[in-house]
Design a protein around this motif. Sequence first.
Motif, PDB file in Angstrom:
ATOM      1  N   ASN A 104       0.824  -1.211   0.000  1.00 16.42           N
ATOM      2  CA  ASN A 104       0.000   0.000   0.000  1.00 16.42           C
ATOM      3  C   ASN A 104       0.859   1.263   0.000  1.00 16.42           C
ATOM      4  OD1 ASN A 104      -1.926  -1.898   0.212  1.00 16.42           O
ATOM      5  ND2 ASN A 104      -2.979  -1.013   1.960  1.00 16.42           N
ATOM      6  N   ASP A 105       1.904   1.265   0.820  1.00 19.17           N
ATOM      7  CA  ASP A 105       2.772   2.446   0.883  1.00 19.17           C
ATOM      8  C   ASP A 105       3.401   2.735  -0.471  1.00 19.17           C
ATOM      9  OD1 ASP A 105       2.175   2.660   3.495  1.00 19.17           O
ATOM     10  OD2 ASP A 105       3.990   1.654   4.219  1.00 19.17           O
ATOM     11  N   LYS A 106       3.864   1.661  -1.135  1.00 15.21           N
ATOM     12  CA  LYS A 106       4.480   1.838  -2.458  1.00 15.21           C
ATOM     13  C   LYS A 106       3.464   2.378  -3.460  1.00 15.21           C
ATOM     14  CE  LYS A 106       8.269  -1.287  -2.670  1.00 15.21           C
ATOM     15  NZ  LYS A 106       8.355  -1.248  -1.218  1.00 15.21           N
ATOM     16  N   LEU A 107       2.260   1.814  -3.420  1.00 12.60           N
ATOM     17  CA  LEU A 107       1.263   2.158  -4.437  1.00 12.60           C
ATOM     18  C   LEU A 107       0.736   3.586  -4.286  1.00 12.60           C
ATOM     19  CD1 LEU A 107      -0.588  -1.244  -4.574  1.00 12.60           C
ATOM     20  CD2 LEU A 107       0.708  -0.179  -6.417  1.00 12.60           C
ATOM     21  N   LYS A 108       0.802   4.084  -3.077  1.00 10.35           N
ATOM     22  CA  LYS A 108       0.307   5.460  -2.868  1.00 10.35           C
ATOM     23  C   LYS A 108       1.208   6.489  -3.548  1.00 10.35           C
ATOM     24  CE  LYS A 108      -2.278   4.618   1.262  1.00 10.35           C
ATOM     25  NZ  LYS A 108      -2.221   4.480   2.697  1.00 10.35           N
ATOM     26  N   LYS A 109       2.455   6.063  -3.850  1.00 14.65           N
ATOM     27  CA  LYS A 109       3.418   7.026  -4.421  1.00 14.65           C
ATOM     28  C   LYS A 109       3.537   6.942  -5.942  1.00 14.65           C
ATOM     29  CE  LYS A 109       6.126   6.728  -0.243  1.00 14.65           C
ATOM     30  NZ  LYS A 109       6.983   5.670   0.292  1.00 14.65           N
ATOM     31  N   ILE A 110       2.848   6.016  -6.587  1.00 16.89           N
ATOM     32  CA  ILE A 110       3.104   5.854  -8.028  1.00 16.89           C
ATOM     33  C   ILE A 110       2.487   6.987  -8.851  1.00 16.89           C
ATOM     34  CG2 ILE A 110       3.363   3.344  -7.925  1.00 16.89           C
ATOM     35  CD1 ILE A 110       0.584   3.152  -9.206  1.00 16.89           C
ATOM     36  N   LYS A 111       3.129   7.198 -10.006  1.00 18.11           N
ATOM     37  CA  LYS A 111       2.730   8.344 -10.836  1.00 18.11           C
ATOM     38  C   LYS A 111       1.769   7.937 -11.959  1.00 18.11           C
ATOM     39  CE  LYS A 111       5.747  11.465  -9.100  1.00 18.11           C
ATOM     40  NZ  LYS A 111       5.971  10.803  -7.817  1.00 18.11           N
ATOM     41  N   VAL A 112       1.691   6.637 -12.253  1.00 14.21           N
ATOM     42  CA  VAL A 112       0.838   6.178 -13.365  1.00 14.21           C
ATOM     43  C   VAL A 112      -0.563   5.843 -12.835  1.00 14.21           C
ATOM     44  CG1 VAL A 112       2.776   5.281 -14.709  1.00 14.21           C
ATOM     45  CG2 VAL A 112       1.613   3.771 -13.083  1.00 14.21           C
ATOM     46  N   PRO A 113      -1.562   5.687 -13.746  1.00 15.35           N
ATOM     47  CA  PRO A 113      -2.905   5.362 -13.260  1.00 15.35           C
ATOM     48  C   PRO A 113      -2.931   4.069 -12.442  1.00 15.35           C
ATOM     49  CG  PRO A 113      -2.972   5.976 -15.579  1.00 15.35           C
ATOM     50  CD  PRO A 113      -1.528   5.899 -15.198  1.00 15.35           C
ATOM     51  N   LEU A 114      -3.632   4.144 -11.329  1.00 14.90           N
ATOM     52  CA  LEU A 114      -3.765   2.990 -10.432  1.00 14.90           C
ATOM     53  C   LEU A 114      -5.250   2.631 -10.331  1.00 14.90           C
ATOM     54  CD1 LEU A 114      -2.750   1.056  -8.143  1.00 14.90           C
ATOM     55  CD2 LEU A 114      -3.050   2.972  -6.557  1.00 14.90           C
ATOM     56  N   ILE A 115      -5.532   1.361 -10.608  1.00 14.20           N
ATOM     57  CA  ILE A 115      -6.921   0.891 -10.471  1.00 14.20           C
ATOM     58  C   ILE A 115      -6.955  -0.191  -9.399  1.00 14.20           C
ATOM     59  CG2 ILE A 115      -8.878  -0.219 -11.628  1.00 14.20           C
ATOM     60  CD1 ILE A 115      -7.965   0.999 -14.235  1.00 14.20           C
ATOM     61  N   ILE A 116      -7.759   0.018  -8.387  1.00 13.67           N
ATOM     62  CA  ILE A 116      -7.928  -1.020  -7.369  1.00 13.67           C
ATOM     63  C   ILE A 116      -9.113  -1.878  -7.801  1.00 13.67           C
ATOM     64  CG2 ILE A 116      -8.498  -1.484  -4.960  1.00 13.67           C
ATOM     65  CD1 ILE A 116      -6.932   1.082  -4.312  1.00 13.67           C
ATOM     66  N   VAL A 117      -8.807  -3.156  -8.029  1.00 10.65           N
ATOM     67  CA  VAL A 117      -9.834  -4.067  -8.542  1.00 10.65           C
ATOM     68  C   VAL A 117     -10.324  -4.919  -7.374  1.00 10.65           C
ATOM     69  CG1 VAL A 117     -10.337  -5.853 -10.246  1.00 10.65           C
ATOM     70  CG2 VAL A 117      -8.608  -4.128 -10.747  1.00 10.65           C
ATOM     71  N   LEU A 118     -11.487  -4.566  -6.856  1.00  5.28           N
ATOM     72  CA  LEU A 118     -12.068  -5.351  -5.761  1.00  5.28           C
ATOM     73  C   LEU A 118     -12.725  -6.570  -6.402  1.00  5.28           C
ATOM     74  CD1 LEU A 118     -13.575  -2.437  -3.625  1.00  5.28           C
ATOM     75  CD2 LEU A 118     -11.354  -3.566  -3.357  1.00  5.28           C
ATOM     76  N   ASN A 119     -12.110  -7.722  -6.198  1.00  7.30           N
ATOM     77  CA  ASN A 119     -12.525  -8.940  -6.916  1.00  7.30           C
ATOM     78  C   ASN A 119     -13.356  -9.851  -6.013  1.00  7.30           C
ATOM     79  OD1 ASN A 119     -12.555 -10.844  -9.034  1.00  7.30           O
ATOM     80  ND2 ASN A 119     -10.752 -11.879  -8.204  1.00  7.30           N
ATOM     81  N   LYS A 120     -13.996 -10.807  -6.640  1.00  8.82           N
ATOM     82  CA  LYS A 120     -14.833 -11.820  -5.965  1.00  8.82           C
ATOM     83  C   LYS A 120     -16.122 -11.197  -5.430  1.00  8.82           C
ATOM     84  CE  LYS A 120     -10.713 -14.532  -4.804  1.00  8.82           C
ATOM     85  NZ  LYS A 120     -10.071 -15.528  -3.990  1.00  8.82           N
ATOM     86  N   ILE A 121     -16.671 -10.271  -6.210  1.00 10.44           N
ATOM     87  CA  ILE A 121     -17.919  -9.593  -5.844  1.00 10.44           C
ATOM     88  C   ILE A 121     -19.053 -10.618  -5.657  1.00 10.44           C
ATOM     89  CG2 ILE A 121     -18.576  -9.137  -8.248  1.00 10.44           C
ATOM     90  CD1 ILE A 121     -19.760  -6.552  -7.455  1.00 10.44           C
ATOM     91  N   ASP A 122     -18.931 -11.748  -6.352  1.00 10.37           N
ATOM     92  CA  ASP A 122     -19.964 -12.792  -6.252  1.00 10.37           C
ATOM     93  C   ASP A 122     -19.991 -13.456  -4.876  1.00 10.37           C
ATOM     94  OD1 ASP A 122     -17.358 -13.677  -7.546  1.00 10.37           O
ATOM     95  OD2 ASP A 122     -18.120 -15.598  -6.901  1.00 10.37           O
ATOM     96  N   LYS A 123     -18.965 -13.222  -4.060  1.00 10.35           N
ATOM     97  CA  LYS A 123     -18.883 -13.910  -2.766  1.00 10.35           C
ATOM     98  C   LYS A 123     -19.348 -13.061  -1.586  1.00 10.35           C
ATOM     99  CE  LYS A 123     -15.347 -16.826  -1.684  1.00 10.35           C
ATOM    100  NZ  LYS A 123     -13.920 -17.179  -1.589  1.00 10.35           N
ATOM    101  N   VAL A 124     -19.653 -11.782  -1.839  1.00 11.24           N
ATOM    102  CA  VAL A 124     -19.993 -10.921  -0.696  1.00 11.24           C
ATOM    103  C   VAL A 124     -21.350 -10.238  -0.880  1.00 11.24           C
ATOM    104  CG1 VAL A 124     -17.576 -10.434  -0.139  1.00 11.24           C
ATOM    105  CG2 VAL A 124     -18.809  -8.893  -1.658  1.00 11.24           C
ATOM    106  N   ASP A 125     -21.950  -9.800   0.254  1.00 15.74           N
ATOM    107  CA  ASP A 125     -23.234  -9.109   0.110  1.00 15.74           C
ATOM    108  C   ASP A 125     -23.009  -7.601  -0.085  1.00 15.74           C
ATOM    109  OD1 ASP A 125     -22.828  -7.932   2.577  1.00 15.74           O
ATOM    110  OD2 ASP A 125     -23.937  -9.492   3.651  1.00 15.74           O
ATOM    111  N   GLN A 126     -24.114  -6.908  -0.381  1.00 15.55           N
ATOM    112  CA  GLN A 126     -24.075  -5.498  -0.745  1.00 15.55           C
ATOM    113  C   GLN A 126     -23.410  -4.640   0.339  1.00 15.55           C
ATOM    114  OE1 GLN A 126     -24.894  -4.581  -3.700  1.00 15.55           O
ATOM    115  NE2 GLN A 126     -24.629  -2.374  -3.399  1.00 15.55           N
TER     116      GLN A 126
END
Length: 291
Positions: A104-126
């Motif tokens: 997380n610390d590394k990713l907060k400093k990057i200069k290029v577009p960052l997309i956080i992909v929250l995966n396994k949506i089929d396994k959790v409720d709303q």
Amino acid sequence: MFKSGFVNIIGYPNAGKSTLINSFLNDKLSIITEKAQTTRHKILGIENTDDYQLIFTDNPGFTKPANIVHEYMNKKVKESIADGDIILYVVDLSSKSIDYDDLNDKLKKIKVPLIIVLNKIDKVDQQILEDVSKSWSKEFCNAEIWTVSALKNFNIENLKERIVKLLPKGPKYFPEEQWTDKSERFFVNEIIREKIFKNFKEEIPYSSEVVTEKFKYRNKIFRISSSIIVERNSQKAIIIGNKGLSLKNLASQSRIELEKFFNQKVFLEINVKVVKDWRKKVHQLKNFGYN
Ligand SMILES: Nc1nc2c(ncn2[C@@H]2O[C@H](COP(=O)(O)OP(=O)(O)OP(=O)(O)O)[C@@H](O)[C@H]2O)c(=O)[nH]1
Ligand SMILES: [Mg+2]
């Protein structure tokens, strides 16, 4: 205006990175198992159209290092964070948050577009989905947050369209017919390794490496000879099994998968060898491609 770039898929083990790259490419490039730390090497998967060249990379899961293989795996993740044109950080929505937040610390400093992909949506409720999404957007003001199911192919096409929008202007880095950076032997090794992960428990998958010594195509048949390398004699005995049955099953499952992969008939021979403590020996690791 032609677009191209490296879209590097990173995250912690088991988040669904390999499932996601396969889903983007609609192909089985990377092996997938329910166990953590399946992927050990960085793998490129290339998609070409008239307008763009998308170079996805699948990466090992970032992990608290307990041995040299983990250190190699983490190094690959760090390189991928540094050299990506777009970074996809895959997170398993259904698992507890990870307390090892070096990434997380590394990713907060990057200069290029960052997309956080929250995966396994089929396994959790709303409710969980809303809570987790909120906490990630709070934590990362520099990122776009997407929710997907790589397994069920939910929201993958939309995400890909967004990635293409974000792609920079650039050249064709690879010739059009090239779809990966890995050799056929690499995929043979990976397919056999996937079956080891699926058939054996505990330390065996992690103590195993696969090397393909012979790979020949003659009379419309692939003739392949591979070795499974383990660390101890006791592990060799488990892989071979009673009357050789476990190895026979493993070879037959691997052959079926290889025939699908190459779309050809395959003759496969697998041996089991012991290289004592290979995971601790730097020169051995180099021989196995951990460079
Ligand atoms: N329910 C559900 N399971 C998923 C989804 N995506 C992946 N999985 C499962 O999660 C497990 C891990 O998937 P992988 O794609 O191997 O995960 P990875 O991040 O590549 O794991 P490592 O290579 O070990 O770092 C497998 O059992 C997948 O089937 C998803 O969207 N929904
Ligand atoms: Mg993987």
